[in-house]
Design an enzyme around this catalytic site. Structure first.
Site, PDB file in Angstrom:
ATOM      1  N   HIS A 122     -12.398  36.964  25.910  1.00 42.79           N
ATOM      2  CA  HIS A 122     -12.812  35.644  25.434  1.00 42.79           C
ATOM      3  C   HIS A 122     -13.937  35.742  24.396  1.00 42.79           C
ATOM      4  CE1 HIS A 122     -16.613  35.725  27.772  1.00 42.79           C
ATOM      5  NE2 HIS A 122     -15.900  36.432  28.628  1.00 42.79           N
ATOM      6  N   ASP A 123     -13.871  34.867  23.410  1.00 42.34           N
ATOM      7  CA  ASP A 123     -14.944  34.655  22.435  1.00 42.34           C
ATOM      8  C   ASP A 123     -15.205  35.862  21.537  1.00 42.34           C
ATOM      9  OD1 ASP A 123     -16.062  31.913  23.361  1.00 42.34           O
ATOM     10  OD2 ASP A 123     -16.041  33.093  25.204  1.00 42.34           O
ATOM     11  N   GLY A 140     -16.093  40.200  26.653  1.00 42.67           N
ATOM     12  CA  GLY A 140     -16.349  38.942  25.990  1.00 42.67           C
ATOM     13  C   GLY A 140     -17.437  39.021  24.938  1.00 42.67           C
TER      14      GLY A 140
END
Length: 268
Positions: A122-123, A140
């Site tokens: 994520h991200d 992340g």
């Protein structure tokens, strides 16, 4: 370009938007709020969930899982996003996840090659022309800059950055930033030298590589601390050298700090 071709066993949500010439193989699943660009090809058993925007000409091999929700335990169902550029290859069982916070994005550039079982969490921000070798894994909020190479079974700690044209060795553990143009290898990783072979393959001039080798010597072979080494690099190597400017800017903008452990007893 030919019309879209969807295998009868594939499941495509009515809310998905498919470009021209898209080919979707057997048992693949395309969720709602997914945009797939022109000429993308999905082999069998590929899953793409959204909100996701997929550029043109991407190739997804069997069992790739793209745009699934983050594995971050803070996630409670807010709308988060994934954007992928053009011309990437995602091999078998690659996973790329959406962001965590509301309206956050995971971003992947163009012309990357993601080998089997590699993972983008994520991200993350992933640049153009990257290579993720088999089982290369980034946590992340990691940034992988243009033309970097993540070695097989490399694990990158959250919030780290891998500089442009850098490479990590297989099975490396990355817990701080890897400066641009460098080789990092080991567990924990150490900076081994300048990625000379990679730079030569990308057409870097001999003088540019020489300057980078000197910058490496100042950072990792001298008795200077990072601040002192950067000041010396700036005063002796920076004028007119774009690569040195990028290296200095990367170091000065590092939040986690660059990998600093020198390799003892090796020539530079």
């Amino acid at each position: 370009m030919s019309e879209t071709d969807i295998h009868p066993t594939a499941i495509v949500d009515p809310g998905a938007r498919l470009g021209t010439g898209v080919r979707i193989g057997a048992y693949s699943v395309i969720g709602g709020n997914v945009e797939v660009g022109d000429g993308c090809r999905l082999q069998h058993h590929v899953t793409i969930e959204g909100p996701s925007v997929i550029g043109a000409g991407n190739l997804f091999y069997a069992y790739a899982s793209i745009g699934q929700q983050t594995q971050d335990l803070k996630y409670v169902g807010e709308p988060t996003h994934l954007r992928i550029g053009d011309g990437n290859t995602f091999r078998e069982c690659v996973t790329v996840h959406r962001g965590t916070a509301p309206e956050s994005w995971t971003r992947v550039g163009s012309r990357g090659n993601f080998l089997a079982y590699s993972h983008v969490a994520h991200d993350c921000i992933v640049g153009d022309g990257v290579i993720f070798s088999n089982n290369g894994t980034i946590a992340g909020h990691v940034e992988v800059q243009d033309y970097a190479v993540i070695g097989g079974l490399t694990a990158v700690h959250q919030y780290c950055r891998i500089g442009r044209h850098a490479i990590t060795g297989g099975c490396s553990k990355i817990v701080q930033d890897v400066p641009p143009f460098m080789i990092a290898d080991g567990n924990p990783a150490q900076v081994r030298g300048v990625n000379q072979v990679g730079l030569e393959r990308h057409g870097f001039a001999e003088e540019s590589i020489r300057r980078l080798r000197e910058a490496y010597r100042l950072l990792y072979r001298s008795k200077m601390n990072v601040k002192q080494a950067v000041e010396e690099i700036r005063s002796t190597l920076l004028p007119g050298a774009a690569e040195i400017e990028q290296l200095v800017a990367f170091i000065e903008s590092s939040d986690r700090g660059i990998i600093r452990r020198p390799v003892r007893g090796e020539a530079d």
